[in-house]
Design an enzyme around this catalytic site. Structure first.
Site, PDB file in Angstrom:
ATOM      1  N   LYS A   1     -11.145  -7.705 -17.437  1.00  0.00           N
ATOM      2  CA  LYS A   1     -10.682  -7.614 -18.820  1.00  0.00           C
ATOM      3  C   LYS A   1     -11.901  -7.592 -19.741  1.00  0.00           C
ATOM      4  CE  LYS A   1      -6.603 -10.451 -17.773  1.00  0.00           C
ATOM      5  NZ  LYS A   1      -5.942 -11.758 -17.977  1.00  0.00           N
TER       6      LYS A   1
ATOM      7  N   LYS B   1      -7.936  -3.260  -6.617  1.00  0.00           N
ATOM      8  CA  LYS B   1      -7.297  -3.782  -5.408  1.00  0.00           C
ATOM      9  C   LYS B   1      -8.186  -3.619  -4.179  1.00  0.00           C
ATOM     10  CE  LYS B   1      -2.408  -3.753  -6.554  1.00  0.00           C
ATOM     11  NZ  LYS B   1      -1.060  -3.475  -6.018  1.00  0.00           N
TER      12      LYS B   1
ATOM     13  N   CYS C   1       1.793  -8.649  37.877  1.00  0.00           N
ATOM     14  CA  CYS C   1       0.558  -8.446  37.137  1.00  0.00           C
ATOM     15  C   CYS C   1       0.158  -6.979  37.189  1.00  0.00           C
ATOM     16  CB  CYS C   1      -0.545  -9.316  37.738  1.00  0.00           C
ATOM     17  SG  CYS C   1      -2.179  -9.005  37.050  1.00  0.00           S
TER      18      CYS C   1
ATOM     19  N   ALA D   1       0.825  -1.210   0.000  1.00  0.00           N
ATOM     20  CA  ALA D   1       0.000   0.000   0.000  1.00  0.00           C
ATOM     21  C   ALA D   1       0.859   1.259   0.000  1.00  0.00           C
ATOM     22  CB  ALA D   1      -0.934   0.000   1.208  1.00  0.00           C
TER      23      ALA D   1
ATOM     24  N   GLU E   1     -11.623 -12.150 -12.755  1.00  0.00           N
ATOM     25  CA  GLU E   1     -10.872 -13.217 -12.083  1.00  0.00           C
ATOM     26  C   GLU E   1     -10.147 -12.655 -10.866  1.00  0.00           C
ATOM     27  OE1 GLU E   1      -6.920 -12.915 -14.940  1.00  0.00           O
ATOM     28  OE2 GLU E   1      -8.699 -13.968 -15.652  1.00  0.00           O
TER      29      GLU E   1
ATOM     30  N   SER F   1       2.180  -4.655 -17.166  1.00  0.00           N
ATOM     31  CA  SER F   1       1.365  -4.725 -15.957  1.00  0.00           C
ATOM     32  C   SER F   1       0.047  -4.000 -16.197  1.00  0.00           C
ATOM     33  CB  SER F   1       2.100  -4.099 -14.775  1.00  0.00           C
ATOM     34  OG  SER F   1       2.308  -2.721 -15.013  1.00  0.00           O
TER      35      SER F   1
ATOM     36  N   LYS G   1      -7.107 -11.544  -8.481  1.00  0.00           N
ATOM     37  CA  LYS G   1      -5.753 -11.049  -8.756  1.00  0.00           C
ATOM     38  C   LYS G   1      -4.781 -11.761  -7.806  1.00  0.00           C
ATOM     39  CE  LYS G   1      -2.918  -6.899  -9.147  1.00  0.00           C
ATOM     40  NZ  LYS G   1      -1.819  -7.441  -8.319  1.00  0.00           N
TER      41      LYS G   1
ATOM     42  N   TYR H   1       3.947   1.469  -1.190  1.00  0.00           N
ATOM     43  CA  TYR H   1       4.566   1.544  -2.517  1.00  0.00           C
ATOM     44  C   TYR H   1       3.574   2.115  -3.538  1.00  0.00           C
ATOM     45  CZ  TYR H   1       6.577  -0.050  -6.933  1.00  0.00           C
ATOM     46  OH  TYR H   1       7.061  -0.107  -8.202  1.00  0.00           O
TER      47      TYR H   1
ATOM     48  N   CYS I   1      -7.575 -12.131  41.087  1.00  0.00           N
ATOM     49  CA  CYS I   1      -7.188 -11.127  40.095  1.00  0.00           C
ATOM     50  C   CYS I   1      -8.436 -10.671  39.338  1.00  0.00           C
ATOM     51  CB  CYS I   1      -6.174 -11.700  39.106  1.00  0.00           C
ATOM     52  SG  CYS I   1      -5.699 -10.536  37.804  1.00  0.00           S
TER      53      CYS I   1
END
Length: 675
Positions: free
Chosen positions: A294, A318, A412, A37, A116, A85, A118, A39, A436
């Site tokens: 596509k 994405k 604790c 993300a 389809e 790409s 990815k 990048y 406790c």
């Protein structure tokens, strides 16, 4: 004005340098230091600058190419057709724009799309000549890839020859190499067993495996291939009308094709498919990071053509980022119902996986040390589906000078009791037991939960009030509550209090399995509780059974058996159970599948591993003989293994047995032991 352009120019240059660095780390070294993300964000920013200022576009910009340069260790292969790409969409408005451009470019109102998943793997090209697999290459820079033919041949899902009588002279199949989730988990288990570094995710594991110079190593990594299209071809049988028909043809040639692929119509079809796949995402056997659209008609694809680095007829949509970078502000320690102390990271809020994340688990002290996490660090946070967010790694390059090392507390943080970490455990635990408050609340919540006693309406806020005001200290106190005590609690009117009391009364009649699970015994989940109830049939028989007897029940090992025995050895636990019975909590009991009586069999508690080929016994026969005397046969060698039985060609299990000092038997030795 010139000064402004100069600043923008410098910023663009800085972005190019940083993106290229990440390209090198991701594609060449297989060692990314930022999530996808982050990048994508940098690349989109550079694309925006170059779109607004075309004069700043350079031929060497990462926006003008695909991937990174190939590794020099492999020879190179020139792609017959460039492996370009796809453009990315992250928002619905971007998908709408794509659909509009396609329709306008084709002068139509609606278009049919092939859709389809990815795949999150490594793109490759497979070249078949005369029906025989000749060469295979990575995408590389889109024009020249790395020759990884020998490695690809080790992938069993890739056919080495095409199953047809008259194979085409040339067929170039394109697709993705990836590692299935199950294979990834098995690989990391083997890495741990060998004392080697674990892989960060299936994508990195697949990429690293495919780039091994020794194809023998690749062969051990269980990689998988899925086809998603074709490149150059000379094939009279190749469909020329639709992409979906091309994929059906490839499937007929024994190429794996995603069964989730489909064909939809128009924008609404695209959105519906995206939402459907997102819901299936966690259940898929492989990782995906989005879906691909596509234009289905190959004629229409040719009409639309390409831009410099991507086809106009296709788009990658994405999912929301599952990883993001943020700052670790601090580490808190939470105390669970079993007393386990768990470090939890307090984060600077960050949007990841579709939600804003402010906390993430750090698991335990060993994980903090292994990942070298310091307070103040820049960290990569991952969130997948409904899984609790976790810190994946530290971005060491961004570590501030004042970052601080964290140490688990010795007491604790809730009750102040001493915190102890046993030698065989990864976590520290509070020794405060039932006094406790943190454990008390969680124990009661667990007791009342839907899969346990199923007391409807008894949630966090109500339990917190009852415990804080000392109305309830143990689960037995729930059955002693009166209308007045409940009605006086905040936001609890008489009607609501009456509903709670009726739910508590209803829960008195339960099953033995639910009651055992409700007790919150360490290491005893729903399945184990059901096994205990089925085999013993009686709570008293469970209380009286010692660790050795409990291990006679299938799937009850020494750790679980000891946890059960320790629980019932505590007098206050048995006292609470008696109080619950006295309050009317009851269930039906029976004789059980196997009442544990008599002396345990001679091999109870002993674990065997079989390896190699025995002279006269089959592996199944040896297993039956061992189990008949109470022994357990495991598939892997560990410190808890008692004997390794070795035949011809034993393999690595024999070596590991020697390194751990485990007793090794041949068939004669095994038979002597059995007798």
């Amino acid at each position: 004005m010139n000064e402004k352009i100069d600043k923008i120019k410098q910023h663009a240059q800085d972005l190019r340098a940083e993106i290229e660095l990440h390209n090198y780390r991701y594609y060449v070294l297989d060692n990314p230091t930022i999530p996808d993300a982050e990048y994508d964000k940098q690349l989109r920013e550079l694309q925006r600058i170059e779109q607004d200022y075309p004069q700043l576009i350079r031929a060497d910009s990462p926006t003008q190419r695909v991937g990174a340069a190939p590794l020099k260790a492999f020879s190179q292969i020139l792609h017959r057709k460039p492996m370009l790409s796809l453009s990315n969409a992250f928002e619905e408005v971007e998908l709408e724009a794509f659909n509009r451009r396609v329709c306008e470019g084709l002068l139509v109102d609606s278009v049919e799309f092939a859709v389809e998943p990815k795949f999150d793997g490594l793109a490759v090209s497979l070249c078949y000549e005369g029906g025989i697999f000749k060469t295979g290459a990575t995408r590389g820079d889109g024009y020249i890839g790395e020759d990884i033919t020998l490695n690809l041949k080790t992938i069993k899902s890739i056919p080495l020859s095409l199953p047809v009588d008259n194979p085409p002279p040339l067929l170039e199949v394109r697709g993705e190499v990836l590692m299935l989730k199950a294979d990834f988990l098995n690989l990391n288990q083997r890495q741990v067993a060998k004392g080697e570094k674990e892989f960060a995710n299936p994508r990195n594991a697949a990429a690293g495996s495919l780039r091994q110079l020794d194809s023998g190593i690749t062969a051990t990594r269980c990689l998988t291939f899925f086809a998603y299209g074709v490149g150059e071809y000379q094939d009279s049988h190749m469909p020329l009308d639709k992409h979906s028909h091309v994929m059906t043809y490839l499937a007929s040639l024994h190429f794996p094709v995603a069964k989730e692929s489909s064909v939809v119509k128009g924008l609404q079809g695209l959105l519906a498919y995206f939402q459907a796949i997102e819901l299936q995402r966690e259940r898929l056997p492989y990782d995906i990071d989005g879906v691909v659209y596509k234009v289905n008609s190959l004629t229409q694809q040719k009409q639309l053509g390409f831009v410099s680095r991507a086809p106009r007829f296709a788009l990658a949509h994405k999912f929301p980022a599952q990883e993001a970078v943020t700052q670790l502000l601090g580490i808190d320690v939470q105390v669970g119902r079993t007393g386990a102390l768990t470090p939890v990271a307090r984060l600077k809020p960050v949007f990841v996986g579709g939600v804003t994340v402010t906390n993430a688990t750090l698991h335990n002290a060993d994980e903090i040390e292994r990942k070298d996490v310091h307070i103040g660090d820049a960290v990569i946070v991952r969130r997948a589906g409904d899984v609790i967010p976790e810190i994946v790694s530290v971005v060491l390059e961004k570590r501030p000078a004042d970052a601080r090392v964290f140490s688990m507390p010795e007491h604790c943080p809730v009750c102040g009791a001493k915190a102890v970490r046993l030698a065989d455990e990864a976590v520290s635990r509070c020794t405060g037991g039932l006094f406790c408050p943190a454990q008390r609340k969680q124990a009661i919540l667990h007791f009342a939960s839907r899969r346990a006693m199923d007391i409807e309406g008894l949630g966090d806020k109500l339990v917190n009030q009852m415990v804080d005001q000392a109305i309830v200290r143990t689960p037995a106190d729930l059955y002693k509550l009166g209308l007045g005590a409940l009605a006086n609690l905040e936001r609890m009117a008489k009607k609501s209090a009456g509903n709670i009391l009726r739910a508590i009364e209803k829960s008195k009649h339960t099953t033995l399995a639910r009651f055992i699970y409700a007790l919150g015994i360490r290491n005893v989940g729903e399945t184990t509780a059901k096994d205990l109830a089925a085999h013993l049939g009686s709570l008293d028989r469970l209380i009286e059974a010692d660790s050795v007897r409990l291990q006679q029940i299938p799937d009850i090992g020494p750790v679980v058996a000891q946890s059960i025995a320790d629980f019932f050895a505590e007098a206050h636990n048995c006292e609470v159970i008696e109080q619950l019975r006295a309050c009317g909590v009851h269930w039906n009991e029976h004789e059980g599948i196997s009442v544990l009586v008599g002396e345990p069999k001679p091999l109870y508690g002993k674990t065997f591993v079989l390896t190699g080929t025995l002279p006269t016994l089959s592996r199944e026969e040896a297993k039956e003989k061992i189990e008949a005397l109470g022994g357990k046969v495991s598939s892997s060698v560990s410190k808890k293994t008692n004997y390794v039985v070795v035949g011809a060609d034993p393999g690595s299990k024999y070596d590991k047995a020697l390194s751990l000092g485990i007793s090794v038997l041949d068939e004669i030795g095994l038979m002597e032991l059995l007798q």
